[in-house]
Design a protein around this motif. Structure first.
Motif, PDB file in Angstrom:
ATOM      1  N   VAL A   1      -0.943  -2.248 -12.160  1.00 20.93           N
ATOM      2  CA  VAL A   1      -1.448  -1.909 -10.755  1.00 20.93           C
ATOM      3  C   VAL A   1      -2.083  -0.566 -10.898  1.00 20.93           C
ATOM      4  CG1 VAL A   1       0.734  -1.237  -9.952  1.00 20.93           C
ATOM      5  CG2 VAL A   1      -0.851  -2.178  -8.428  1.00 20.93           C
TER       6      VAL A   1
ATOM      7  N   ILE B   1       2.512   2.061   0.388  1.00 17.38           N
ATOM      8  CA  ILE B   1       2.504   1.430  -0.942  1.00 17.38           C
ATOM      9  C   ILE B   1       3.547   0.224  -0.764  1.00 17.38           C
ATOM     10  CG2 ILE B   1       2.748   0.999  -3.575  1.00 17.38           C
ATOM     11  CD1 ILE B   1       2.030   4.248  -3.391  1.00 17.38           C
TER      12      ILE B   1
ATOM     13  N   ILE C   1      -4.078  -1.797   2.524  1.00 20.88           N
ATOM     14  CA  ILE C   1      -3.390  -1.360   3.456  1.00 20.88           C
ATOM     15  C   ILE C   1      -3.883  -0.550   4.754  1.00 20.88           C
ATOM     16  CG2 ILE C   1      -1.005  -0.295   3.927  1.00 20.88           C
ATOM     17  CD1 ILE C   1      -0.797  -0.541   0.887  1.00 20.88           C
TER      18      ILE C   1
ATOM     19  N   SER D   1       2.066  -7.337  -4.019  1.00 22.52           N
ATOM     20  CA  SER D   1       1.324  -7.301  -4.972  1.00 22.52           C
ATOM     21  C   SER D   1       1.823  -6.142  -5.932  1.00 22.52           C
ATOM     22  CB  SER D   1       0.018  -6.593  -4.384  1.00 22.52           C
ATOM     23  OG  SER D   1      -0.538  -7.326  -3.412  1.00 22.52           O
ATOM     24  N   LEU D   2       2.796  -5.709  -5.969  1.00 18.26           N
ATOM     25  CA  LEU D   2       3.331  -4.770  -6.943  1.00 18.26           C
ATOM     26  C   LEU D   2       3.930  -5.541  -8.164  1.00 18.26           C
ATOM     27  CD1 LEU D   2       4.989  -2.080  -5.008  1.00 18.26           C
ATOM     28  CD2 LEU D   2       2.996  -1.747  -6.405  1.00 18.26           C
TER      29      LEU D   2
ATOM     30  N   CYS E   1      -2.766  -5.914   4.208  1.00 16.78           N
ATOM     31  CA  CYS E   1      -1.159  -5.474   4.629  1.00 16.78           C
ATOM     32  C   CYS E   1      -1.559  -4.552   5.813  1.00 16.78           C
ATOM     33  CB  CYS E   1      -0.376  -4.958   3.464  1.00 16.78           C
ATOM     34  SG  CYS E   1      -0.695  -6.017   1.898  1.00 16.78           S
TER      35      CYS E   1
ATOM     36  N   LYS F   1      -3.982  -5.390 -10.845  1.00 17.99           N
ATOM     37  CA  LYS F   1      -4.129  -5.162  -9.427  1.00 17.99           C
ATOM     38  C   LYS F   1      -4.531  -3.752  -8.593  1.00 17.99           C
ATOM     39  CE  LYS F   1      -1.227  -9.115  -8.636  1.00 17.99           C
ATOM     40  NZ  LYS F   1       0.224  -9.920  -8.043  1.00 17.99           N
TER      41      LYS F   1
ATOM     42  N   ILE G   1      -4.343  -1.346  -5.197  1.00 16.79           N
ATOM     43  CA  ILE G   1      -3.695  -1.541  -3.946  1.00 16.79           C
ATOM     44  C   ILE G   1      -4.460  -0.112  -3.290  1.00 16.79           C
ATOM     45  CG2 ILE G   1      -1.585  -0.612  -2.603  1.00 16.79           C
ATOM     46  CD1 ILE G   1      -0.060  -2.375  -4.754  1.00 16.79           C
TER      47      ILE G   1
ATOM     48  N   SER H   1      -5.453  -5.338  -2.608  1.00 13.61           N
ATOM     49  CA  SER H   1      -4.597  -5.144  -1.264  1.00 13.61           C
ATOM     50  C   SER H   1      -4.838  -3.878  -0.410  1.00 13.61           C
ATOM     51  CB  SER H   1      -3.012  -5.163  -1.681  1.00 13.61           C
ATOM     52  OG  SER H   1      -2.520  -6.233  -2.362  1.00 13.61           O
TER      53      SER H   1
ATOM     54  N   VAL I   1      -2.924   2.278  -7.783  1.00 19.71           N
ATOM     55  CA  VAL I   1      -3.022   2.585  -6.505  1.00 19.71           C
ATOM     56  C   VAL I   1      -3.909   3.724  -6.516  1.00 19.71           C
ATOM     57  CG1 VAL I   1      -1.246   3.956  -4.837  1.00 19.71           C
ATOM     58  CG2 VAL I   1      -0.375   2.224  -6.395  1.00 19.71           C
TER      59      VAL I   1
ATOM     60  N   ALA J   1       2.643  -3.095   0.644  1.00 22.53           N
ATOM     61  CA  ALA J   1       2.099  -4.203  -0.203  1.00 22.53           C
ATOM     62  C   ALA J   1       2.975  -4.569  -1.262  1.00 22.53           C
ATOM     63  CB  ALA J   1       0.618  -3.660  -0.653  1.00 22.53           C
TER      64      ALA J   1
END
Length: 336
Positions: A105, A94, A55, A100-101, A82, A2, A4, A53, A107, A97
């Motif tokens: 992942v 962070i 933000i 989604s963690l 988000c 994922k 973020i 995701s 970031v 979201a």
């Protein structure tokens, strides 16, 4: 995997362009910054992206949300929106979201682009993207041991400790571990400068014995203000041309005009009695007449007449007619 992408900031250093569009959606070489960012991350991690995701601030609007979800869809990923409505720091962003963690992942802060040729070390607990810089005192840096492991994070060191600057992209093997550390900061009100900082969570994780390693990038391109954004556009055009990409649309109409590569020129652009390039991006449905345009970034639906511009950034639906050379005008602006 994922991704973020915290991007709720207002982008004040890039005004007036960010008054009408969030900075990560400003096109660089014809594609939004955030789109290029997630594409580049996907190439490095070499794994299927399940979810992206984004933000954002709630005031960004419905169209922005649709554009972001479309970017995720183009990469075959689920898009999630988000909200961070208060500027309470990187750790707080962070955690907006937090659902989604889960699992591996990445970031990534959406105001930077990079070029890299390394394989992600998924055996490490975390990988921190870094770039060697001439003046590390202006950045957060990492310090390495002889095993190429990160042993310290230092914010804007007054004395030299390392020249490997953190560029704002991180991989975590366990999103759950990161979420627990971020939640600890929020629950215990661990604040620096009025904000919850991701680096505090990283330090706590390192103290618990988690393994951090660097991911070294070859190029790091900023999009913080007008001048560096125009420069990033120029640098990226040169990289894309070297990669063999054709960036000039077949629909471009050129009347007694010259295109000096590298350039990106979008759909339905009309060039008349003009010289465009090098290092120019022109968005869709623009006209350039009796002009010379160099080292500049022009967005969509804009019209340039009688101009000799260099190091310029022009927004959407703008009209420029004049002899100014270094300009930055926003959407719906007119200079005649």
């Amino acid at each position: 995997m994922k991704i973020i992408v915290p991007m709720a900031g207002r982008g004040s250093r890039l005004r007036p362009h960010t008054l009408t569009i969030p900075k990560p959606l400003i096109p660089i070489a014809g594609k939004p910054i955030v789109h290029r960012l997630v594409e580049d991350i996907a190439a490095v991690i070499n794994e299927k992206i399940e979810e992206i995701s984004f933000i954002i601030h709630k005031d960004f609007g419905v169209q922005v949300e649709k554009d972001l979800l479309a970017i995720a869809e183009k990469l075959g990923a689920k898009g999630t929106i988000c909200y961070q409505n208060e500027a309470l720091g990187t750790a707080h962003a962070i955690m907006c979201a937090k659902e989604s963690l889960q699992g591996p992942v990445v970031v990534a802060y959406a105001d930077t682009l990079f070029r890299a040729d390394f394989s992600l070390d998924t055996n490490a607990d975390s990988v921190v993207w870094v770039k060697q810089v001439e003046d590390p005192s202006a950045f957060g840096v990492v310090q390495l041991n002889d095993k190429n492991q990160i042993v310290d994070f230092v914010e804007k060191p007054a004395q030299f400790v390392s020249d490997l600057a953190i560029i704002g992209i991180y991989y975590f093997k366990s999103g759950e571990t990161l979420r627990a550390e971020l939640q600890y900061l929020l629950d215990n009100n661990v604040i620096k400068g009025g904000e919850y900082q991701l680096t505090d969570a990283l330090e706590n994780m390192k103290q618990k014995g988690l393994l951090f390693v660097p991911g070294k990038v070859d190029e790091w391109m900023d999009c913080g203000n007008k001048n560096v954004t125009v420069d990033t556009n120029s640098r990226l055009l040169n990289f894309l041309m070297a990669d063999g990409q054709n960036l000039v649309s077949d629909s471009v109409i050129s009347n007694n005009s010259t295109i000096i590569q590298p350039c990106f020129i979008g759909e339905n652009v009309v060039l008349t009695n003009s010289t465009v390039g090098p290092n120019v991006s022109i968005g869709n449905d623009c006209t350039v007449t009796d002009s010379a345009v160099r080292n500049s970034l022009i967005q969509n639906h804009s019209h340039i007449h009688n101009a000799n511009i260099d190091n310029a950034m022009i927004g959407n639906y703008a009209t420029f007619d004049g002899n100014f050379t270094s300009i930055s005008i926003g959407d719906y602006s007119v200079l005649e």
